[in-house]
Every structure is written in structure tokens, then in C-alpha cells.
Motif scaffolding. Structure first.
Motif, PDB file in Angstrom:
ATOM      1  N   VAL A 135      -4.129  49.118 -73.272  1.00  0.00           N
ATOM      2  CA  VAL A 135      -3.103  48.155 -72.844  1.00  0.00           C
ATOM      3  C   VAL A 135      -3.634  46.755 -73.139  1.00  0.00           C
ATOM      4  N   VAL A 136      -2.762  45.888 -73.656  1.00  0.00           N
ATOM      5  CA  VAL A 136      -3.099  44.480 -73.854  1.00  0.00           C
ATOM      6  C   VAL A 136      -2.524  43.702 -72.674  1.00  0.00           C
ATOM      7  N   VAL A 137      -3.361  42.876 -72.050  1.00  0.00           N
ATOM      8  CA  VAL A 137      -2.951  42.152 -70.843  1.00  0.00           C
ATOM      9  C   VAL A 137      -3.119  40.649 -71.063  1.00  0.00           C
ATOM     10  N   CYS A 138      -2.095  39.889 -70.715  1.00  0.00           N
ATOM     11  CA  CYS A 138      -2.185  38.429 -70.730  1.00  0.00           C
ATOM     12  C   CYS A 138      -1.807  37.910 -69.350  1.00  0.00           C
ATOM     13  N   PRO A 139      -2.800  37.590 -68.494  1.00  0.00           N
ATOM     14  CA  PRO A 139      -2.508  37.201 -67.116  1.00  0.00           C
ATOM     15  C   PRO A 139      -2.372  35.694 -66.896  1.00  0.00           C
ATOM     16  N   SER A 140      -2.254  34.920 -67.966  1.00  0.00           N
ATOM     17  CA  SER A 140      -2.295  33.458 -67.880  1.00  0.00           C
ATOM     18  C   SER A 140      -1.222  32.880 -66.968  1.00  0.00           C
ATOM     19  N   ARG A 141      -1.572  31.775 -66.300  1.00  0.00           N
ATOM     20  CA  ARG A 141      -0.600  31.043 -65.486  1.00  0.00           C
ATOM     21  C   ARG A 141       0.136  29.981 -66.306  1.00  0.00           C
ATOM     22  N   PHE A 142      -0.375  29.656 -67.480  1.00  0.00           N
ATOM     23  CA  PHE A 142       0.263  28.634 -68.312  1.00  0.00           C
ATOM     24  C   PHE A 142       0.012  28.924 -69.781  1.00  0.00           C
ATOM     25  N   GLU A 143       1.050  28.823 -70.585  1.00  0.00           N
ATOM     26  CA  GLU A 143       0.948  28.910 -72.043  1.00  0.00           C
ATOM     27  C   GLU A 143       1.992  27.975 -72.647  1.00  0.00           C
ATOM     28  N   GLY A 144       1.652  27.424 -73.805  1.00  0.00           N
ATOM     29  CA  GLY A 144       2.634  26.653 -74.538  1.00  0.00           C
ATOM     30  C   GLY A 144       3.421  27.497 -75.514  1.00  0.00           C
ATOM     31  N   PHE A 145       2.800  28.612 -75.941  1.00  0.00           N
ATOM     32  CA  PHE A 145       3.452  29.518 -76.888  1.00  0.00           C
ATOM     33  C   PHE A 145       3.135  30.969 -76.527  1.00  0.00           C
ATOM     34  N   GLY A 146       1.858  31.308 -76.349  1.00  0.00           N
ATOM     35  CA  GLY A 146       1.475  32.640 -75.874  1.00  0.00           C
ATOM     36  C   GLY A 146       1.287  33.645 -76.980  1.00  0.00           C
ATOM     37  N   LEU A 147       0.139  33.579 -77.669  1.00  0.00           N
ATOM     38  CA  LEU A 147      -0.081  34.425 -78.846  1.00  0.00           C
ATOM     39  C   LEU A 147      -0.503  35.855 -78.512  1.00  0.00           C
ATOM     40  N   THR A 148      -1.315  36.037 -77.475  1.00  0.00           N
ATOM     41  CA  THR A 148      -1.875  37.368 -77.230  1.00  0.00           C
ATOM     42  C   THR A 148      -0.810  38.449 -77.049  1.00  0.00           C
ATOM     43  N   PRO A 149       0.247  38.248 -76.250  1.00  0.00           N
ATOM     44  CA  PRO A 149       1.281  39.288 -76.159  1.00  0.00           C
ATOM     45  C   PRO A 149       1.963  39.560 -77.496  1.00  0.00           C
ATOM     46  N   MET A 150       2.171  38.505 -78.297  1.00  0.00           N
ATOM     47  CA  MET A 150       2.784  38.693 -79.614  1.00  0.00           C
ATOM     48  C   MET A 150       1.895  39.556 -80.500  1.00  0.00           C
ATOM     49  N   GLU A 151       0.607  39.254 -80.510  1.00  0.00           N
ATOM     50  CA  GLU A 151      -0.315  40.018 -81.344  1.00  0.00           C
ATOM     51  C   GLU A 151      -0.409  41.460 -80.862  1.00  0.00           C
ATOM     52  N   GLY A 152      -0.417  41.666 -79.538  1.00  0.00           N
ATOM     53  CA  GLY A 152      -0.453  43.022 -79.012  1.00  0.00           C
ATOM     54  C   GLY A 152       0.764  43.831 -79.435  1.00  0.00           C
ATOM     55  N   LEU A 153       1.946  43.211 -79.360  1.00  0.00           N
ATOM     56  CA  LEU A 153       3.163  43.893 -79.794  1.00  0.00           C
ATOM     57  C   LEU A 153       3.113  44.185 -81.291  1.00  0.00           C
ATOM     58  N   ALA A 154       2.638  43.221 -82.063  1.00  0.00           N
ATOM     59  CA  ALA A 154       2.557  43.422 -83.508  1.00  0.00           C
ATOM     60  C   ALA A 154       1.621  44.569 -83.860  1.00  0.00           C
ATOM     61  N   MET A 155       0.602  44.794 -83.016  1.00  0.00           N
ATOM     62  CA  MET A 155      -0.319  45.906 -83.227  1.00  0.00           C
ATOM     63  C   MET A 155       0.189  47.187 -82.559  1.00  0.00           C
ATOM     64  N   ARG A 156       1.413  47.144 -82.055  1.00  0.00           N
ATOM     65  CA  ARG A 156       2.083  48.313 -81.457  1.00  0.00           C
ATOM     66  C   ARG A 156       1.322  48.866 -80.265  1.00  0.00           C
ATOM     67  N   ARG A 157       0.778  47.967 -79.452  1.00  0.00           N
ATOM     68  CA  ARG A 157       0.116  48.384 -78.220  1.00  0.00           C
ATOM     69  C   ARG A 157       1.021  48.089 -77.031  1.00  0.00           C
ATOM     70  N   PRO A 158       0.922  48.836 -75.928  1.00  0.00           N
ATOM     71  CA  PRO A 158       1.629  48.460 -74.702  1.00  0.00           C
ATOM     72  C   PRO A 158       1.103  47.112 -74.210  1.00  0.00           C
ATOM     73  N   VAL A 159       1.992  46.240 -73.768  1.00  0.00           N
ATOM     74  CA  VAL A 159       1.605  44.882 -73.360  1.00  0.00           C
ATOM     75  C   VAL A 159       2.104  44.610 -71.946  1.00  0.00           C
ATOM     76  N   VAL A 160       1.216  44.025 -71.139  1.00  0.00           N
ATOM     77  CA  VAL A 160       1.562  43.544 -69.799  1.00  0.00           C
ATOM     78  C   VAL A 160       1.245  42.057 -69.776  1.00  0.00           C
ATOM     79  N   ALA A 161       2.213  41.240 -69.345  1.00  0.00           N
ATOM     80  CA  ALA A 161       2.033  39.788 -69.381  1.00  0.00           C
ATOM     81  C   ALA A 161       2.528  39.155 -68.095  1.00  0.00           C
ATOM     82  N   SER A 162       1.928  38.031 -67.753  1.00  0.00           N
ATOM     83  CA  SER A 162       2.332  37.297 -66.558  1.00  0.00           C
ATOM     84  C   SER A 162       3.773  36.825 -66.694  1.00  0.00           C
TER      85      SER A 162
END
Length: 328
Positions: A236-263
Motif C-alpha cells: 500500500v502507498v500512503v500519503c499522510p501529509s497535512r499540506f500539499e500544493g500538488f501531491g505527487l506521491t498518490p499520483m505516482e502510486g496510482l500510476a504504478m497500480r498500487r493501492p493508495v491511502v491518502a490524507s
């Protein structure tokens, strides 16, 4: 000879659309002082250099502002800035100036006010630029590195202990502590891998040890190849950030076809909301529940591009449309 665009960028990521734009017939220079029809600063770090170039060559200036992190602004006020001959001069305030890199946002704010066009990736940053800098920005989403991150679910995580992966700077606002507390609440064996550098590294290692969570946090940043491999191996790819201007990690996780959990923050809702599991960034129990759901429902093979509007090609099309009025 006059180029179409003089492109200012602090790193390779900020130049991702450039090769595609060149195939569209645009003449783009990334260094030197040859004249161009427009100067584009692809990051606030380049604002001062791009401003000086645009002044020297009397061409329009486009400034891209990714974000205005609240912890760097606080309640401070800009330093006094004035320009002569394309150079910016700062008269610092004695009190209540912007914290961290003193005056940094003062210069960015001044350049934004002088720029012909200000761009921002998200509605969050557009609102922040208006509120903090007094400038109306136009939203133009950038892209993730779709040339590098493109996987499929057949590259499944290895057997054994499930791996929860997070990739970002190690700062308080990135909120990695909640991931460790969530992992401690998951009854099944899980390990946490965090890729990043920053001031929180030691405290995260200490918290993991206190909670009994298996944590892999290397001292240095990973190579491009190692990051791609880490996504492929993640359960699972997790992005627990409280602030992002764009938010790359969830995008990259989805592009790699992994399950993603994000704040559950505005940027994640805007760009990846329907495709990921969202959780309250202050709720470790909610994150643990979302991770368990993701582990029980691993990624499935997706034939189509999961984020077609955020690929390099789509971003290049948007930027070309924004540039065309200045190149006529």
C-alpha cells in the motif's frame, strides 16, 4: 536568433514537459542568455533569475508557484522589496518577517506582482497566492513523471510481510508519525518503509522503536531506480501529509497500480479523491482501517492510464495553450 521560451527550472522534474513542447515546434532554451519571446520560471526558486532575464530582454514573464507552505509563512509580513535594473533589493523587517529563508516569499511575492501571468497547480495554491501575495493566479495542473512511473498490478508486492510505503520530505507537516501509529494498530504483520530526508528522521526511528513497528528509513535519498522498485514492492502507498500544493506521491502510486491511502486534504480530493482511500490525517485508527481495507483489496490490472489528465503529454498541451498568446 530568438527562442520562443527561456525556461528556468531548479531540477529535472520542473522540465518534464520541455521535450514534448519541443516536438510541438517550440524553441526552448534551458540555460544561457539568448533572447526569447517569453521567460517562464517553473518554480518559485527561479523567480528572481527569471525576473532579471525578463527585465533585461524586455519580454513577458510567466511565474509558476507550486505552493506557499504555511509553516514558512506563519504570521510574518513580507520584507520591503524594490527593483533597479532587473535586480531585486531587500530591506528586511526587524520583527515579524517571514520565517525560514528570510525574505524568500517577499521576493517571490514581488515577482508575482510584476509577472504577466502567474500559474499554480491546484485550487489550494490559487487561493493561497491570492490571500498571501495579493495576486490572481491561473490554475494549470502540472504532471507526475508518467515516463518513469507506469506499472501494472502484475508486479505484485513480494510475499510475506506487507509493506506500507511513504515517500516525501521528513517534516512535521508530512505527518509520518500517524503512519507509524496506524501500523502499530494493524494486527497483521506489516512493515513501514519511508523514503525521504529531513529533520524528523531520528524522531521517527525512535517512535517506531517505541511502538514496535518495523521501519526501514535509510539515511540518504533513493535513486530513481530504487524509488520505482519501492513502489513495485509496496503493498500500500500512503500519503499522510497535512499540506500539499500538488501531491505527487498518490499520483505516482496510482500510476504504478498500487493501492493508495491518502490524507483527506483539498489537494488529494481534487486530483486523486475518487481513486484512493481518504482518511482524517489526525486519526491513526482511521488510517489503520483504510490500510487494512487496501491490503484486503489489492490493486487490479488497469489497461488505461489511471490519471490521463496528469501525464506529461497532457501537461505539455496545457502549457502550450498558455504560451501561445505570447508567441503570436
Amino acid at each position: 536568433m530568438v527562442d520562443d521560451v527561456r525556461w528556468f527550472a531548479p531540477n529535472r522534474f520542473c522540465t518534464l514537459p520541455v521535450p514534448t513542447l519541443r516536438t510541438h515546434g517550440l524553441q526552448i532554451s534551458e540555460d544561457g542568455d539568448r533572447p526569447a519571446r517569453v521567460a517562464l520560471a517553473a518554480d518559485g526558486q527561479c523567480a528572481v533569475a527569471a525576473f532579471a532575464y525578463a527585465t533585461r530582454h524586455r519580454c513577458p514573464l510567466i511565474l509558476y508557484i507550486w505552493d506557499l507552505p504555511p509553516w514558512r509563512l506563519g504570521t510574518g509580513r513580507p520584507d520591503h522589496i524594490f527593483a533597479t535594473g532587473g535586480r531585486l533589493w531587500k530591506i528586511p523587517r526587524l520583527f515579524n518577517r517571514y520565517p525560514e529563508r528570510a525574505g524568500n516569499y517577499s521576493r517571490i511575492g514581488y515577482v508575482a506582482q510584476q509577472a504577466t501571468l502567474v500559474l499554480a497547480p491546484s485550487t489550494t495554491t490559487v487561493a493561497d497566492v491570492r490571500a498571501r501575495l495579493g495576486v490572481e493566479a491561473t490554475q494549470l495542473p502540472f504532471c507526475y513523471d508518467s515516463g518513469r512511473f507506469n506499472g501494472d498490478a502484475t508486479a505484485a508486492a513480494p510475499g510475506g510481510t506487507a509493506v506500507l510505503l511513504s515517500i516525501s520530505r521528513l517534516t512535521q507537516m508530512k505527518n509520518h508519525s500517524v503512519l507509524l501509529r496506524a501500523a502499530a494498530r494493524i494486527p497483521e504483520p506489516v512493515a513501514v518503509r519511508i523514503i525521504g530526508r529531513g529533520v524528523e528522521a531520528d524522531s521517527l526511528r525512535q517512535e517506531a522503536a517505541r511502538l514496535g513497528v518495523a521501519l526501514r528509513l535509510d539515511d540518504g535519498w533513493a535513486s530513481d531506480e530504487e524509488i520505482v522498485a519501492a513502489y513495485r514492492e509496496a503493498s500500500v502507498v500512503v500519503c499522510p501529509s497535512r499540506f500539499e500544493g500538488f501531491g505527487l506521491t498518490p499520483m505516482e502510486g496510482l500510476a504504478m497500480r498500487r493501492p493508495v491511502v491518502a490524507s483527506d486534504i483539498a489537494v488529494h480530493r481534487e486530483f486523486v479523491g475518487p481513486k484512493v482511500r481518504l482518511f482524517d490525517p489526525d486519526d491513526a485508527e482511521a488510517l489503520a482501517h483504510a490500510c487494512r481495507e487496501a491490503l484486503a483489496s489489492p490493486a487490479t490490472t488497469v489497461a488505461d492510464e489511471p490519471l490521463p489528465q496528469l501525464t506529461i503529454g497532457a501537461c505539455a498541451d496545457r502549457i502550450e495553450a498558455a504560451l501561445r498568446p505570447f508567441l503570436a
